[in-house]
Design a protein around this motif. Structure first.
Motif, mmCIF file in Angstrom:
data_model
loop_
_atom_site.group_PDB
_atom_site.id
_atom_site.type_symbol
_atom_site.label_atom_id
_atom_site.label_comp_id
_atom_site.label_asym_id
_atom_site.label_seq_id
_atom_site.Cartn_x
_atom_site.Cartn_y
_atom_site.Cartn_z
ATOM 1 N N GLN A 121 0.835 -1.194 0.000
ATOM 2 C CA GLN A 121 0.000 0.000 0.000
ATOM 3 C C GLN A 121 0.871 1.246 0.000
ATOM 4 O O GLN A 121 1.245 1.783 1.031
ATOM 5 N N PHE A 122 1.197 1.717 -1.220
ATOM 6 C CA PHE A 122 1.905 2.978 -1.364
ATOM 7 C C PHE A 122 0.904 4.130 -1.275
ATOM 8 O O PHE A 122 -0.315 3.948 -1.431
ATOM 9 N N GLY A 123 1.427 5.340 -1.080
ATOM 10 C CA GLY A 123 0.550 6.504 -1.094
ATOM 11 C C GLY A 123 -0.053 6.731 -2.463
ATOM 12 O O GLY A 123 -1.229 7.069 -2.601
ATOM 13 N N ASN A 141 6.882 -12.517 -11.838
ATOM 14 C CA ASN A 141 7.754 -11.526 -11.191
ATOM 15 C C ASN A 141 6.998 -10.614 -10.238
ATOM 16 O O ASN A 141 7.601 -9.960 -9.388
ATOM 17 N N TYR A 142 5.689 -10.548 -10.406
ATOM 18 C CA TYR A 142 4.916 -9.523 -9.721
ATOM 19 C C TYR A 142 4.228 -10.111 -8.498
ATOM 20 O O TYR A 142 3.451 -11.056 -8.606
ATOM 21 N N LYS A 143 4.526 -9.515 -7.351
ATOM 22 C CA LYS A 143 4.077 -10.090 -6.080
ATOM 23 C C LYS A 143 3.548 -9.006 -5.155
ATOM 24 O O LYS A 143 3.989 -7.864 -5.208
ATOM 25 N N GLY A 144 2.609 -9.402 -4.302
ATOM 26 C CA GLY A 144 2.129 -8.496 -3.272
ATOM 27 C C GLY A 144 0.739 -7.974 -3.579
ATOM 28 O O GLY A 144 0.073 -8.398 -4.522
ATOM 29 N N ASN A 145 0.297 -7.013 -2.752
ATOM 30 C CA ASN A 145 -1.053 -6.463 -2.823
ATOM 31 C C ASN A 145 -0.960 -4.958 -2.620
ATOM 32 O O ASN A 145 -0.466 -4.486 -1.594
ATOM 33 N N PHE A 146 -1.433 -4.207 -3.612
ATOM 34 C CA PHE A 146 -1.369 -2.744 -3.510
ATOM 35 C C PHE A 146 -2.404 -2.167 -2.540
ATOM 36 O O PHE A 146 -2.330 -0.980 -2.206
ATOM 37 N N LYS A 147 -3.365 -2.984 -2.147
ATOM 38 C CA LYS A 147 -4.375 -2.557 -1.159
ATOM 39 C C LYS A 147 -5.010 -1.215 -1.553
ATOM 40 O O LYS A 147 -5.102 -0.280 -0.762
ATOM 41 N N ASN A 148 -5.425 -1.148 -2.816
ATOM 42 C CA ASN A 148 -6.131 0.030 -3.353
ATOM 43 C C ASN A 148 -5.263 1.275 -3.487
ATOM 44 O O ASN A 148 -5.772 2.408 -3.467
ATOM 45 N N THR A 149 -3.969 1.096 -3.649
ATOM 46 C CA THR A 149 -3.092 2.229 -3.975
ATOM 47 C C THR A 149 -3.596 2.920 -5.245
ATOM 48 O O THR A 149 -3.828 2.261 -6.258
ATOM 49 N N THR A 170 0.101 -3.327 -18.567
ATOM 50 C CA THR A 170 0.547 -2.875 -17.246
ATOM 51 C C THR A 170 -0.648 -2.612 -16.334
ATOM 52 O O THR A 170 -0.644 -3.002 -15.155
ATOM 53 N N VAL A 171 -1.668 -1.983 -16.887
ATOM 54 C CA VAL A 171 -2.890 -1.734 -16.110
ATOM 55 C C VAL A 171 -3.476 -3.053 -15.611
ATOM 56 O O VAL A 171 -3.875 -3.170 -14.438
ATOM 57 N N GLN A 172 -3.504 -4.055 -16.470
ATOM 58 C CA GLN A 172 -4.062 -5.357 -16.077
ATOM 59 C C GLN A 172 -3.296 -5.957 -14.902
ATOM 60 O O GLN A 172 -3.900 -6.483 -13.953
ATOM 61 N N VAL A 173 -1.969 -5.876 -14.950
ATOM 62 C CA VAL A 173 -1.145 -6.430 -13.860
ATOM 63 C C VAL A 173 -1.381 -5.650 -12.567
ATOM 64 O O VAL A 173 -1.584 -6.242 -11.495
ATOM 65 N N LEU A 174 -1.366 -4.331 -12.653
ATOM 66 C CA LEU A 174 -1.537 -3.520 -11.449
ATOM 67 C C LEU A 174 -2.910 -3.765 -10.822
ATOM 68 O O LEU A 174 -3.035 -3.894 -9.600
ATOM 69 N N GLU A 175 -3.937 -3.844 -11.659
ATOM 70 C CA GLU A 175 -5.278 -4.078 -11.123
ATOM 71 C C GLU A 175 -5.412 -5.481 -10.535
ATOM 72 O O GLU A 175 -6.121 -5.679 -9.537
ATOM 73 N N ALA A 176 -4.716 -6.443 -11.136
ATOM 74 C CA ALA A 176 -4.744 -7.808 -10.594
ATOM 75 C C ALA A 176 -4.142 -7.861 -9.191
ATOM 76 O O ALA A 176 -4.487 -8.744 -8.396
ATOM 77 N N HIS A 177 -3.260 -6.895 -8.898
ATOM 78 C CA HIS A 177 -2.647 -6.824 -7.571
ATOM 79 C C HIS A 177 -3.301 -5.725 -6.724
ATOM 80 O O HIS A 177 -2.687 -5.189 -5.808
ATOM 81 N N ILE A 178 -4.527 -5.394 -7.063
ATOM 82 C CA ILE A 178 -5.425 -4.552 -6.247
ATOM 83 C C ILE A 178 -4.952 -3.098 -6.170
ATOM 84 O O ILE A 178 -4.944 -2.475 -5.098
#
Length: 212
Positions: A121-123, A141-149, A170-178
């Motif tokens: 969860q980044f700002g 390669n892509y791991k973790g959860n952005f928790k609605n960043t 890129t949008v698809q990957v980022l959204e897949a990680h919330i």
């Protein structure tokens, strides 16, 4: 091939006073000073600003869509530099949701790659004309959860360096990680940052500050 000397320019009040950091990653051929100048157009007076400088003014030698091994070891060295910067902030007691990342062009590619490999969860993430790195994306390669960043990602159509298709992937990957992604594609826009893009970044920065 090269690895990067660790050189980071800072601006604003010390992190111990602000408790909030904006890490700004410059593009190919540019400098830490040039990306820091964007801060004049953003509501970041209460942030500590950090801008790493790439050796030879380039984070990696070839296109971000070239075979990954061609961009090594520079690419891993660049990713490590961001990772170490974030880790040092955590060591000062700064939570990830008070760390924001911004990049333009090659810097946006590097920023998106680092964030997707270390999702938390980044700002906020501001990816001005960039996308994930590699000829094809290896989603392992892509791991973790952005928790609605909140994420802003932009490009021109066409852009000489960043195809719209890679922005979409890129949008698809980022959204897949919330992550909560705002995507803007500008027809015929040159390889630059428009005032409208800065306004969108301002909105995210203002919104996240108000919600604290």
């Amino acid at each position: 091939m090269y690895t990067h000397e660790r050189h980071v320019i800072t601006h604003g009040k010390p992190l111990s006073q602000t408790g909030k950091a904006l890490i700004m990653i410059h593009g190919r051929g540019a400098s830490a000073e040039s990306i820091l100048s964007l801060a004049d157009y953003l509501p970041v007076d209460d942030f500590s600003l950090f801008a790493p400088q790439a050796s030879n003014h380039s984070w990696y030698p070839y296109s971000f869509m070239a075979p990954t091994e061609q961009n090594q070891p520079a690419l891993d060295s660049a990713l490590d530099q961001i990772h170490d910067l974030v880790k040092s902030m955590a060591g000062e007691g700064i939570s990830s949701q008070n760390i924001y990342l911004l990049g333009f062009s090659q810097g946006a590619c590097l920023t998106s790659e680092y964030a997707a490999r270390n999702a938390q969860q980044f700002g906020g993430l501001f990816l001005f004309t960039g996308g994930l790195i590699g000829p094809q994306l290896d989603t392992s390669n892509y791991k973790g959860n952005f928790k609605n960043t909140p994420v802003l990602i932009t490009t021109g159509d066409p852009d000489p360096h960043v195809p719209v298709s890679r922005v979409e992937e890129t949008v698809q990957v980022l959204e897949a990680h919330i992550a909560v992604v705002t995507k803007k594609i500008y027809k015929g826009r040159p390889h630059t940052i428009l005032q409208e893009e800065l306004e969108l970044a301002k909105e995210i920065l203002t919104r996240t500050q108000e919600s604290e």
